[in-house]
Scaffold this active site. Structure first.
Site, PDB file in Angstrom:
ATOM      1  N   ASP A 108      11.488  73.415 -56.634  1.00 42.58           N
ATOM      2  CA  ASP A 108      10.756  72.404 -55.851  1.00 42.58           C
ATOM      3  C   ASP A 108       9.337  72.860 -55.495  1.00 42.58           C
ATOM      4  O   ASP A 108       8.371  72.111 -55.667  1.00 42.58           O
ATOM      5  CB  ASP A 108      11.513  72.079 -54.547  1.00 42.58           C
ATOM      6  CG  ASP A 108      12.704  71.150 -54.785  1.00 42.58           C
ATOM      7  OD1 ASP A 108      12.683  70.390 -55.767  1.00 42.58           O
ATOM      8  OD2 ASP A 108      13.643  71.192 -53.977  1.00 42.58           O
ATOM      9  N   LYS A 149      21.965  71.415 -51.452  1.00 43.20           N
ATOM     10  CA  LYS A 149      21.149  72.551 -51.913  1.00 43.20           C
ATOM     11  C   LYS A 149      21.562  73.880 -51.267  1.00 43.20           C
ATOM     12  O   LYS A 149      21.448  74.932 -51.893  1.00 43.20           O
ATOM     13  CB  LYS A 149      19.661  72.272 -51.661  1.00 43.20           C
ATOM     14  CG  LYS A 149      19.103  71.164 -52.559  1.00 43.20           C
ATOM     15  CD  LYS A 149      17.616  70.963 -52.350  1.00 43.20           C
ATOM     16  CE  LYS A 149      17.146  69.738 -53.125  1.00 43.20           C
ATOM     17  NZ  LYS A 149      15.705  69.502 -53.004  1.00 43.20           N
TER      18      LYS A 149
HETATM   19  P1  NDP Z   1      15.313  68.142 -43.875  1.00 41.70           P
HETATM   20  O1  NDP Z   1      16.294  67.194 -43.298  1.00 41.70           O
HETATM   21  O2  NDP Z   1      15.755  69.521 -44.247  1.00 41.70           O
HETATM   22  O3  NDP Z   1      14.089  68.342 -42.827  1.00 41.70           O
HETATM   23  C1  NDP Z   1      13.561  67.264 -42.144  1.00 41.70           C
HETATM   24  C2  NDP Z   1      12.245  67.668 -41.451  1.00 41.70           C
HETATM   25  O4  NDP Z   1      11.592  66.467 -41.089  1.00 41.70           O
HETATM   26  C3  NDP Z   1      12.421  68.485 -40.192  1.00 41.70           C
HETATM   27  O5  NDP Z   1      11.375  69.403 -40.098  1.00 41.70           O
HETATM   28  C4  NDP Z   1      12.311  67.412 -39.084  1.00 41.70           C
HETATM   29  O6  NDP Z   1      11.805  67.916 -37.853  1.00 41.70           O
HETATM   30  C5  NDP Z   1      11.277  66.504 -39.695  1.00 41.70           C
HETATM   31  N1  NDP Z   1      11.309  65.125 -39.204  1.00 41.70           N
HETATM   32  C6  NDP Z   1      12.257  64.184 -39.409  1.00 41.70           C
HETATM   33  N2  NDP Z   1      11.896  63.018 -38.837  1.00 41.70           N
HETATM   34  C7  NDP Z   1      10.695  63.231 -38.256  1.00 41.70           C
HETATM   35  C8  NDP Z   1       9.789  62.399 -37.509  1.00 41.70           C
HETATM   36  N3  NDP Z   1      10.069  61.119 -37.242  1.00 41.70           N
HETATM   37  N4  NDP Z   1       8.622  62.945 -37.085  1.00 41.70           N
HETATM   38  C9  NDP Z   1       8.334  64.232 -37.342  1.00 41.70           C
HETATM   39  N5  NDP Z   1       9.139  65.071 -38.032  1.00 41.70           N
HETATM   40  C10 NDP Z   1      10.303  64.565 -38.495  1.00 41.70           C
HETATM   41  O7  NDP Z   1      14.643  67.390 -45.113  1.00 41.70           O
HETATM   42  P2  NDP Z   1      14.063  68.049 -46.448  1.00 41.70           P
HETATM   43  O8  NDP Z   1      13.198  69.186 -46.055  1.00 41.70           O
HETATM   44  O9  NDP Z   1      15.155  68.286 -47.421  1.00 41.70           O
HETATM   45  O10 NDP Z   1      13.181  66.848 -47.071  1.00 41.70           O
HETATM   46  C11 NDP Z   1      11.938  66.449 -46.494  1.00 41.70           C
HETATM   47  C12 NDP Z   1      11.272  65.394 -47.356  1.00 41.70           C
HETATM   48  O11 NDP Z   1      10.855  65.926 -48.599  1.00 41.70           O
HETATM   49  C13 NDP Z   1      12.164  64.188 -47.685  1.00 41.70           C
HETATM   50  O12 NDP Z   1      11.393  63.004 -47.521  1.00 41.70           O
HETATM   51  C14 NDP Z   1      12.522  64.395 -49.145  1.00 41.70           C
HETATM   52  O13 NDP Z   1      12.743  63.156 -49.794  1.00 41.70           O
HETATM   53  C15 NDP Z   1      11.252  65.070 -49.652  1.00 41.70           C
HETATM   54  N6  NDP Z   1      11.466  65.864 -50.884  1.00 41.70           N
HETATM   55  C16 NDP Z   1      10.797  65.497 -52.018  1.00 41.70           C
HETATM   56  C17 NDP Z   1      10.940  66.211 -53.198  1.00 41.70           C
HETATM   57  C18 NDP Z   1      10.189  65.768 -54.423  1.00 41.70           C
HETATM   58  O14 NDP Z   1      10.483  66.270 -55.520  1.00 41.70           O
HETATM   59  N7  NDP Z   1       9.198  64.894 -54.304  1.00 41.70           N
HETATM   60  C19 NDP Z   1      11.823  67.385 -53.290  1.00 41.70           C
HETATM   61  C20 NDP Z   1      12.465  67.729 -52.030  1.00 41.70           C
HETATM   62  C21 NDP Z   1      12.289  66.971 -50.874  1.00 41.70           C
HETATM   63  P3  NDP Z   1      12.796  68.529 -36.709  1.00 41.70           P
HETATM   64  O15 NDP Z   1      13.081  69.938 -37.120  1.00 41.70           O
HETATM   65  O16 NDP Z   1      11.990  68.456 -35.454  1.00 41.70           O
HETATM   66  O17 NDP Z   1      14.015  67.657 -36.674  1.00 41.70           O
END
Ligand code: NDP
Length: 274
Positions: free
Chosen positions: A101, A65
């Site tokens: 989104d 993206k």
């Molecule tokens: P990113 O990799 O960009 O961001 C991940 C985020 O999750 C960060 O803020 C990270 O925190 C946090 N994180 C990861 N593991 C943990 C944990 N164990 N506990 C707490 N925080 C955690 O991912 P995206 O933003 O691209 O995607 C996020 C979710 O949204 C995914 O599950 C994706 O499938 C979903 N999604 C769904 C869509 C839909 O149409 N339904 C569309 C787009 C996304 P930190 O910064 O501390 O590492």
């Protein structure tokens, strides 16, 4: 026939071809929708190959993206705000980039789940791409407050500073999970990727106000880990992100075809399949 596709890596699991085929059948659009698996270091070449063979547009998914944002020659304001592009539309030499989104999320909350956001206290968990794309559409729905909380507090703080000028009358705050102690919210949205690893964000207890909705952007078969914990912690209503997926697809379909499909039957049929 006009050709579209979802491009990603991996991409075979994507439900987008099913969703867009249903939209095309419903609206009588002569179009075909495929999947394109791009090598991790070959996104731009894969887009160009698709475009040069008559492709009209692409949905862009993980992990491309940000690259799609950089590649677009013109971007919508919501794509600029998100810093990421999930929809590309090709018109001559122009590569138009949009991000549907956040609009899909708000539409799912307000329309499908009958959860108006105006005047509500909203908590957005996570500070990655999905969270960033959701902030402006959420603010546009007029919540009383929006708290962005992230495991790494500095990233949440940075998002709040980035979007402060868009907040209007909404109280926009951010911080780490411990900063949530003693607060209550009407809508809690999980935009972390924790559920992908079968984990849940480590949150203080007592966050769910009476009647609160717990929403996980992730979806799968049955309740996600976040939804299961939210139920135990007192959330009155639970939802996964399948509706968001269908609604963001409908918004992309509108960008490409200028027609808004009826998402209800498509969402219903996907639910029956899962
Ligand atoms: P990113 O990799 O960009 O961001 C991940 C985020 O999750 C960060 O803020 C990270 O925190 C946090 N994180 C990861 N593991 C943990 C944990 N164990 N506990 C707490 N925080 C955690 O991912 P995206 O933003 O691209 O995607 C996020 C979710 O949204 C995914 O599950 C994706 O499938 C979903 N999604 C769904 C869509 C839909 O149409 N339904 C569309 C787009 C996304 P930190 O910064 O501390 O590492």
């Amino acid at each position: 026939m006009d050709r579209y596709a979802v491009i990603g890596n991996p991409v075979a699991h994507s439900k987008s071809p099913l969703i867009h085929a249903a939209f095309a059948a419903q609206t009588g659009q002569a179009m075909q929708y495929e999947t394109v698996l791009a090598p991790l270091d070959g996104f731009v070449a894969a887009v160009e190959a698709f475009r040069s063979t008559g492709g009209r547009g692409l949905n862009v998914t993980v992990p491309f993206k940000l690259e799609a944002h950089a590649l677009a020659t013109r971007r919508s304001p919501r794509a600029e705000a998100a810093g990421a592009v999930n929809t590309l539309a090709f018109d001559g030499d122009t590569l138009f980039g949009d991000n549907t989104d956040g609009a899909g999320l708000v539409r799912d909350l307000e329309h499908n789940l009958d959860c108006p956001l105006a005047g509500r206290r909203v908590l957005l968990l996570g500070a990655g791409g999905a969270s960033r794309g959701a902030v402006v559409p959420l603010l546009g729905a007029g919540p009383r407050s929006l708290f962005i909380a992230n495991r790494s507090a500095d990233k949440a703080d940075a998002l709040v500073e980035h979007f402060r000028a868009c907040a209007g009358a909404c109280l926009l705050e951010g911080g780490g999970f411990p900063a949530l102690a003693g607060r209550a919210f009407d809508v809690i949205i999980n935009a972390t990727s924790a559920s992908l690893g079968n984990a849940v964000p480590d949150l203080p207890a007592g966050l769910y106000a009476d009647g609160a909705l717990a929403y996980d952007m992730m979806y799968g078969q049955g309740d996600t880990p976040f939804m299961r914990v939210a139920r135990e912690r007192g959330a009155s209503r639970l939802a996964d992100g399948l509706g968001m997926l269908v609604e963001q697809a409908a918004e992309s379909f509108f960008v490409w075809r200028g027609i808004r499909p009826d998402t209800g039957p498509v969402l219903q049929s996907l639910r029956q399949r899962s």
